[in-house]
Motif scaffolding. Sequence first.
Motif, PDB file in Angstrom:
ATOM      1  N   LYS A 123      44.986  34.601  40.352  1.00  0.00           N
ATOM      2  CA  LYS A 123      45.931  35.721  39.903  1.00  0.00           C
ATOM      3  C   LYS A 123      45.129  37.061  40.038  1.00  0.00           C
ATOM      4  CE  LYS A 123      48.892  36.468  36.125  1.00  0.00           C
ATOM      5  NZ  LYS A 123      49.499  35.777  34.813  1.00  0.00           N
ATOM      6  N   ALA A 124      43.914  37.115  39.492  1.00  0.00           N
ATOM      7  CA  ALA A 124      42.980  38.230  39.506  1.00  0.00           C
ATOM      8  C   ALA A 124      43.087  38.954  40.763  1.00  0.00           C
ATOM      9  CB  ALA A 124      41.657  37.848  39.254  1.00  0.00           C
ATOM     10  N   LEU A 146      46.657  40.423  41.242  1.00  0.00           N
ATOM     11  CA  LEU A 146      46.918  41.674  40.504  1.00  0.00           C
ATOM     12  C   LEU A 146      46.197  42.758  41.330  1.00  0.00           C
ATOM     13  CD1 LEU A 146      46.116  40.514  36.788  1.00  0.00           C
ATOM     14  CD2 LEU A 146      48.319  41.276  37.505  1.00  0.00           C
ATOM     15  N   ASP A 167      35.308  43.610  33.666  1.00  0.00           N
ATOM     16  CA  ASP A 167      35.375  44.949  33.175  1.00  0.00           C
ATOM     17  C   ASP A 167      33.740  45.303  32.631  1.00  0.00           C
ATOM     18  OD1 ASP A 167      36.842  47.277  32.297  1.00  0.00           O
ATOM     19  OD2 ASP A 167      36.821  46.359  30.201  1.00  0.00           O
ATOM     20  N   ILE A 178      39.889  44.347  36.612  1.00  0.00           N
ATOM     21  CA  ILE A 178      40.464  42.981  36.325  1.00  0.00           C
ATOM     22  C   ILE A 178      39.523  42.284  35.285  1.00  0.00           C
ATOM     23  CG2 ILE A 178      41.894  40.957  37.037  1.00  0.00           C
ATOM     24  CD1 ILE A 178      43.136  43.509  38.281  1.00  0.00           C
ATOM     25  N   GLN A 200      37.975  39.693  32.832  1.00  0.00           N
ATOM     26  CA  GLN A 200      37.851  38.101  32.473  1.00  0.00           C
ATOM     27  C   GLN A 200      37.895  38.337  30.906  1.00  0.00           C
ATOM     28  OE1 GLN A 200      36.048  35.230  34.997  1.00  0.00           O
ATOM     29  NE2 GLN A 200      34.749  36.955  35.429  1.00  0.00           N
ATOM     30  N   PRO A 201      38.599  37.565  30.146  1.00  0.00           N
ATOM     31  CA  PRO A 201      38.308  37.052  28.626  1.00  0.00           C
ATOM     32  C   PRO A 201      37.143  36.269  28.614  1.00  0.00           C
ATOM     33  CG  PRO A 201      40.063  35.582  29.598  1.00  0.00           C
ATOM     34  CD  PRO A 201      39.704  36.420  30.777  1.00  0.00           C
ATOM     35  N   GLU A 259      43.991  33.724  31.671  1.00  0.00           N
ATOM     36  CA  GLU A 259      44.473  34.752  32.403  1.00  0.00           C
ATOM     37  C   GLU A 259      43.517  36.064  32.415  1.00  0.00           C
ATOM     38  OE1 GLU A 259      48.091  34.828  33.328  1.00  0.00           O
ATOM     39  OE2 GLU A 259      47.589  32.829  33.602  1.00  0.00           O
ATOM     40  N   PRO A 260      43.477  36.692  33.671  1.00  0.00           N
ATOM     41  CA  PRO A 260      42.927  37.812  33.815  1.00  0.00           C
ATOM     42  C   PRO A 260      43.816  39.008  33.356  1.00  0.00           C
ATOM     43  CG  PRO A 260      43.775  37.154  35.844  1.00  0.00           C
ATOM     44  CD  PRO A 260      44.183  36.049  35.084  1.00  0.00           C
ATOM     45  N   ARG A 261      43.358  40.212  33.097  1.00  0.00           N
ATOM     46  CA  ARG A 261      44.120  41.386  32.551  1.00  0.00           C
ATOM     47  C   ARG A 261      43.849  42.624  33.385  1.00  0.00           C
ATOM     48  NH1 ARG A 261      43.323  44.944  28.025  1.00  0.00           N
ATOM     49  NH2 ARG A 261      41.244  43.776  27.719  1.00  0.00           N
ATOM     50  N   LEU A 262      44.899  43.362  34.011  1.00  0.00           N
ATOM     51  CA  LEU A 262      44.514  44.495  34.599  1.00  0.00           C
ATOM     52  C   LEU A 262      44.383  45.616  33.923  1.00  0.00           C
ATOM     53  CD1 LEU A 262      44.699  46.184  37.119  1.00  0.00           C
ATOM     54  CD2 LEU A 262      47.310  46.285  36.817  1.00  0.00           C
ATOM     55  N   ILE A 263      43.153  46.335  34.038  1.00  0.00           N
ATOM     56  CA  ILE A 263      43.002  47.491  32.909  1.00  0.00           C
ATOM     57  C   ILE A 263      43.116  48.817  34.096  1.00  0.00           C
ATOM     58  CG2 ILE A 263      41.446  48.842  31.294  1.00  0.00           C
ATOM     59  CD1 ILE A 263      40.087  46.129  30.926  1.00  0.00           C
TER      60      ILE A 263
END
Length: 334
Positions: free
Chosen positions: A165-166, A169, A277, A291, A293-294, A325-329
């Motif tokens: 998913k990363a 994205l 990040d 992208i 990572q938590p 879940e990865p997160r797009l910044i």
Amino acid sequence: MKKITIADVAQHAGVSKSTVSQYLNERFDYMGEQTKRRVEEAIKELGYSPNIIARSLKQKSTTTIGVIVANILHVFSTQVIRAIEDVCNEKNYHVIVCNADDNPVKEKKYIEMLRAKQVDGIIAFPTGGNVALYQRLVADHYPVVFMDRLIPDIAIDTVLLDNAKAATLAVDTFIKRGHQKIAILSPPLQAGVTPRVERIDGYRKALQKQALSVNEQYIVSGEIEDMQVLVHQLFTLPEAPTAILALNDRVLYELLTYTRSNQLRIPEDIALIGIDDVSFASIYSPALTTIAQPAFEMGEKAAILLLEKIHDKEHSNQVEAHRFEPRLIMRESC
């Protein structure tokens, strides 16, 4: 100088040895505040220090865990370690950190050393080169949790990112920005390094889903010390990419070094996205799209899982891969 014992503390405080023992083990349920203060003052006045080894033998626990990191230079690794240490500190556990350098020989030595020190469990970023050793740990019901990497056919809980998913994205973001010539830059592709394999696979599938062909020349991997040469080869292709996905923080650093040295403008000459990040992402010029990572949540989860296993070694919950879940910044680099 005579070593101070529990008996000395008990005599000085005017209490029994069992009361001192209960105080040291923080069992205060039936202990009055005045008694607690007397024991505390006696310990301070006498300079008493508990015999950790003796207590470990008695309790059959060293209240210590080991963390074997694949490469401590990665931002993700240091953030995970910090989260693990926070959880363990709260639970009165100590942490021994070992850096394996993605070397199975070093990893094996560290596992053997940690077991010799009788640590209660291990969190490992496994190299993939010590399958038999990990199988033996499983057979011994020794508490182990894997971080970041899956090892096939080994029944150990694993905490990791949704790596496919990363990559998806990143690719989808590039395409929305009008890019079709998208490259991906990675450290060496090794079967045991799950994030690299899964991110490359996710990159391929994301392009195919968008009806774009996969240009094998745009998939570049190699040692960190060779990155400058590999990036130069990308930019000298007959059809050079207009966007690059950096697979991790160290690759991103090398890519930024190349663009700065060669006066390439971001995002005008090349659009960039990095997975991880990095701390400087928001203050770099231009600010870097990443992208994230938590990492802290992942480290906390690994620590909690391990402590649960330590306290209930017969626990028979089904082994899981715990995906985050990865997160797009979005920033300015693409």
